[in-house]
Design an enzyme around this catalytic site. Structure first.
Site, PDB file in Angstrom:
ATOM      1  N   LYS A 275       0.824  -1.221   0.000  1.00 20.61           N
ATOM      2  CA  LYS A 275       0.000   0.000   0.000  1.00 20.61           C
ATOM      3  C   LYS A 275       0.854   1.265   0.000  1.00 20.61           C
ATOM      4  O   LYS A 275       0.475   2.273  -0.597  1.00 20.61           O
ATOM      5  CB  LYS A 275      -0.962   0.006   1.185  1.00 20.61           C
ATOM      6  CG  LYS A 275      -2.098  -0.987   1.006  1.00 20.61           C
ATOM      7  CD  LYS A 275      -3.306  -0.656   1.851  1.00 20.61           C
ATOM      8  CE  LYS A 275      -4.461  -1.569   1.471  1.00 20.61           C
ATOM      9  NZ  LYS A 275      -5.657  -1.376   2.263  1.00 20.61           N
TER      10      LYS A 275
ATOM     11  N   LYS B 135      -5.261  -8.530  -6.679  1.00 20.07           N
ATOM     12  CA  LYS B 135      -6.519  -8.780  -5.965  1.00 20.07           C
ATOM     13  C   LYS B 135      -7.569  -7.725  -6.315  1.00 20.07           C
ATOM     14  O   LYS B 135      -7.221  -6.572  -6.586  1.00 20.07           O
ATOM     15  CB  LYS B 135      -6.230  -8.885  -4.458  1.00 20.07           C
ATOM     16  CG  LYS B 135      -6.701  -7.776  -3.610  1.00 20.07           C
ATOM     17  CD  LYS B 135      -6.459  -8.003  -2.134  1.00 20.07           C
ATOM     18  CE  LYS B 135      -6.565  -6.632  -1.470  1.00 20.07           C
ATOM     19  NZ  LYS B 135      -7.092  -6.581  -0.162  1.00 20.07           N
TER      20      LYS B 135
ATOM     21  N   LYS C   7     -10.901  -2.091  -3.675  1.00 19.41           N
ATOM     22  CA  LYS C   7     -11.754  -0.895  -3.715  1.00 19.41           C
ATOM     23  C   LYS C   7     -11.044   0.283  -4.358  1.00 19.41           C
ATOM     24  O   LYS C   7     -11.664   1.134  -4.975  1.00 19.41           O
ATOM     25  CB  LYS C   7     -12.090  -0.462  -2.292  1.00 19.41           C
ATOM     26  CG  LYS C   7     -12.871  -1.441  -1.503  1.00 19.41           C
ATOM     27  CD  LYS C   7     -12.911  -0.926  -0.081  1.00 19.41           C
ATOM     28  CE  LYS C   7     -13.532  -1.911   0.843  1.00 19.41           C
ATOM     29  NZ  LYS C   7     -13.032  -1.782   2.200  1.00 19.41           N
TER      30      LYS C   7
HETATM   31  N1  AQP Z   1     -10.101  -9.438  -3.308  1.00 22.06           N
HETATM   32  C1  AQP Z   1     -10.472  -9.967  -2.164  1.00 22.06           C
HETATM   33  N2  AQP Z   1     -10.699 -11.311  -2.076  1.00 22.06           N
HETATM   34  C2  AQP Z   1     -11.111 -11.874  -0.909  1.00 22.06           C
HETATM   35  N3  AQP Z   1     -11.299 -11.162   0.230  1.00 22.06           N
HETATM   36  C3  AQP Z   1     -11.078  -9.833   0.187  1.00 22.06           C
HETATM   37  N4  AQP Z   1     -11.179  -8.865   1.113  1.00 22.06           N
HETATM   38  C4  AQP Z   1     -10.844  -7.676   0.555  1.00 22.06           C
HETATM   39  N5  AQP Z   1     -10.522  -7.841  -0.728  1.00 22.06           N
HETATM   40  C5  AQP Z   1     -10.656  -9.170  -1.006  1.00 22.06           C
HETATM   41  C6  AQP Z   1     -11.595  -9.094   2.497  1.00 22.06           C
HETATM   42  O1  AQP Z   1     -12.662  -8.204   2.792  1.00 22.06           O
HETATM   43  C7  AQP Z   1     -12.614  -7.853   4.166  1.00 22.06           C
HETATM   44  C8  AQP Z   1     -12.754  -6.381   4.308  1.00 22.06           C
HETATM   45  O2  AQP Z   1     -11.672  -5.734   3.667  1.00 22.06           O
HETATM   46  P1  AQP Z   1     -11.379  -4.232   4.034  1.00 22.06           P
HETATM   47  O3  AQP Z   1     -12.549  -3.409   3.731  1.00 22.06           O
HETATM   48  O4  AQP Z   1     -10.939  -4.143   5.428  1.00 22.06           O
HETATM   49  O5  AQP Z   1     -10.215  -3.714   3.178  1.00 22.06           O
HETATM   50  P2  AQP Z   1      -9.237  -4.303   2.158  1.00 22.06           P
HETATM   51  O6  AQP Z   1      -8.976  -5.723   2.381  1.00 22.06           O
HETATM   52  O7  AQP Z   1      -8.042  -3.475   2.179  1.00 22.06           O
HETATM   53  O8  AQP Z   1     -10.066  -4.069   0.854  1.00 22.06           O
HETATM   54  P3  AQP Z   1      -9.509  -3.585  -0.493  1.00 22.06           P
HETATM   55  O9  AQP Z   1     -10.595  -3.692  -1.474  1.00 22.06           O
HETATM   56  O10 AQP Z   1      -8.269  -4.307  -0.833  1.00 22.06           O
HETATM   57  O11 AQP Z   1      -9.205  -2.069  -0.247  1.00 22.06           O
HETATM   58  P4  AQP Z   1      -7.965  -1.271  -0.787  1.00 22.06           P
HETATM   59  O12 AQP Z   1      -8.234  -1.025  -2.195  1.00 22.06           O
HETATM   60  O13 AQP Z   1      -7.954  -0.030   0.037  1.00 22.06           O
HETATM   61  O14 AQP Z   1      -6.748  -2.124  -0.563  1.00 22.06           O
HETATM   62  C9  AQP Z   1     -11.295  -8.393   4.729  1.00 22.06           C
HETATM   63  O15 AQP Z   1     -11.559  -9.560   5.481  1.00 22.06           O
HETATM   64  C10 AQP Z   1     -10.505  -8.737   3.488  1.00 22.06           C
HETATM   65  O16 AQP Z   1      -9.662  -9.846   3.728  1.00 22.06           O
END
Ligand code: AQP
Length: 333
Positions: free
Chosen positions: A114, A198, A201
């Site tokens: 990140k 992956k 968001k």
């Molecule tokens: N691609 C994914 N596949 C499976 N699980 C996922 N999670 C996130 N992306 C995937 C799971 O969703 C839960 C909540 O995630 P979060 O909102 O805390 O943030 P994150 O994991 O950082 O989501 P993003 O989409 O990846 O955000 P950005 O773009 O900011 O990096 C968690 O249990 C996560 O494992």
């Protein structure tokens, strides 16, 4: 015996299929098992580790709660609240940041991903956020944490912090050592535009993900445009190893249908992508579009969402403030 479940989702907008299949779908299953005690948190303190628009953040908190409920979490059977409204999370995070070691945090791969090349400009919060995540989990004597595969390392850190605290303060078993609940299959959903990244968001291209608020046409269009290769669909899972996009799409189909990857391979073996994509669009519309409609309906009922938040906050605060008092006593405050 029932499990004590805790998990969180960041209110950073664009909640997507990866969040659903990797985490929220599992929350619903655990919530439906009568003997479990579930706490689901909208982790807004985590969200501000990268810049957020304050007005948008508030909207995203509502959207995350609406998503929990639209996906099937029953607010009567679980505690739903937002992290910043229970001050014990921040208080505990500070104490635990004095227990966690720099060397442990330096190994966290998500920070490296990140923060990218410009680590110097990343916030201190982004670096130390796994410590806050440990506080979130440990405050509720959590036994199991349902998360996507990307959070596995943070959970291991949480276990290390809990063990060190218990040792340092001669408090055997004070913090329970939580177990991750990561689905064996389909625990990491990948981008529709690049099967090696992956689904996320913050990815700029909206075509890379299915948002849980997408309408029918958006879902169909994104599946149509999803990257594939030129081969036919395989007859064995080993043939998917070098075909990340095919593997991802077939995994998504299997997960939505609650069948094994093998079953999906058997069903579509030798077929071309256009036929498979039609089936995938159909199942996606059947499963995701009703969630999208329900989220939009709930977002028009802010008073109802406020009530859920208030009740959840009161219950969470009661548990967490009792635990933080004991933590402070152990530390010597
Ligand atoms: N691609 C994914 N596949 C499976 N699980 C996922 N999670 C996130 N992306 C995937 C799971 O969703 C839960 C909540 O995630 P979060 O909102 O805390 O943030 P994150 O994991 O950082 O989501 P993003 O989409 O990846 O955000 P950005 O773009 O900011 O990096 C968690 O249990 C996560 O494992």
């Amino acid at each position: 015996m029932g499990k004590k479940i805790f998990s969180g989702v960041q209110p950073t907008g664009n909640l997507h299929l990866g969040n659903y299949l990797g985490a929220i779908k599992n929350f619903v299953k655990l919530n439906n098992e009568d003997q479990n005690e579930c706490v689901f948190c909208v982790v807004d303190l985590h969200a501000i580790t990268v810049a957020q628009n304050p007005k948008k953040l508030k909207d995203n908190i509502y959207e995350t709660i609406a998503t929990f409920i639209a996906c099937g979490i029953d607010p009567k059977k679980s505690i739903i609240f937002n992290q910043s409204s229970v001050s014990a999370h921040s208080e505990t995070a500070w104490i635990l940041s004095c227990v966690a070691r720099m060397g442990w945090l330096n190994r966290m791969t998500q920070f490296k991903e990140k923060a990218g090349k410009d680590k110097e400009k990343a916030s201190i919060g982004l670096y130390s956020y796994p410590v806050l995540m440990a506080a979130d989990i440990l405050l509720y004597d959590t036994t199991h944490v349902p998360v996507g595969d990307d959070q596995k390392q943070h959970l291991e850190l949480c276990r290390d912090i809990a063990q060190k605290f218990n040792n340092d303060f001669n408090a055997d078993n004070f913090f329970k050592i939580p177990e991750p609940l990561i689905q064996k299959e389909f625990s990491r959903i990948m981008s529709l535009r690049d099967g090696t990244k992956k689904m996320s968001k913050s990815e700029l291209s909206d075509l890379s993900r299915i948002n849980l608020t997408d309408d029918k046409e958006q879902i169909i269009n994104k599946i149509k445009k999803a990257k594939t290769d030129t081969l036919q669909l395989p007859s064995a899972s080993a043939d998917l190893e070098k075909r990340p996009e095919a593997k991802n799409l077939m995994g998504i189909y299997s997960s939505l249908m609650d069948v094994s990857l093998e079953d999906t391979i058997n069903k579509f073996s030798g077929k071309n992508f256009s036929e498979f994509k039609e089936n995938l669009s159909q199942v996606m519309v059947d499963k995701i579009y009703p969630i999208s409609l329900e989220i939009k309906k709930l977002l028009r009922e802010k008073k109802y969402l406020d009530k859920i938040l208030l009740e959840g906050t009161q219950k969470a605060d009661k548990i967490a403030s009792e635990k933080v008092k004991k933590i402070q006593e152990l530390v010597g405050f």
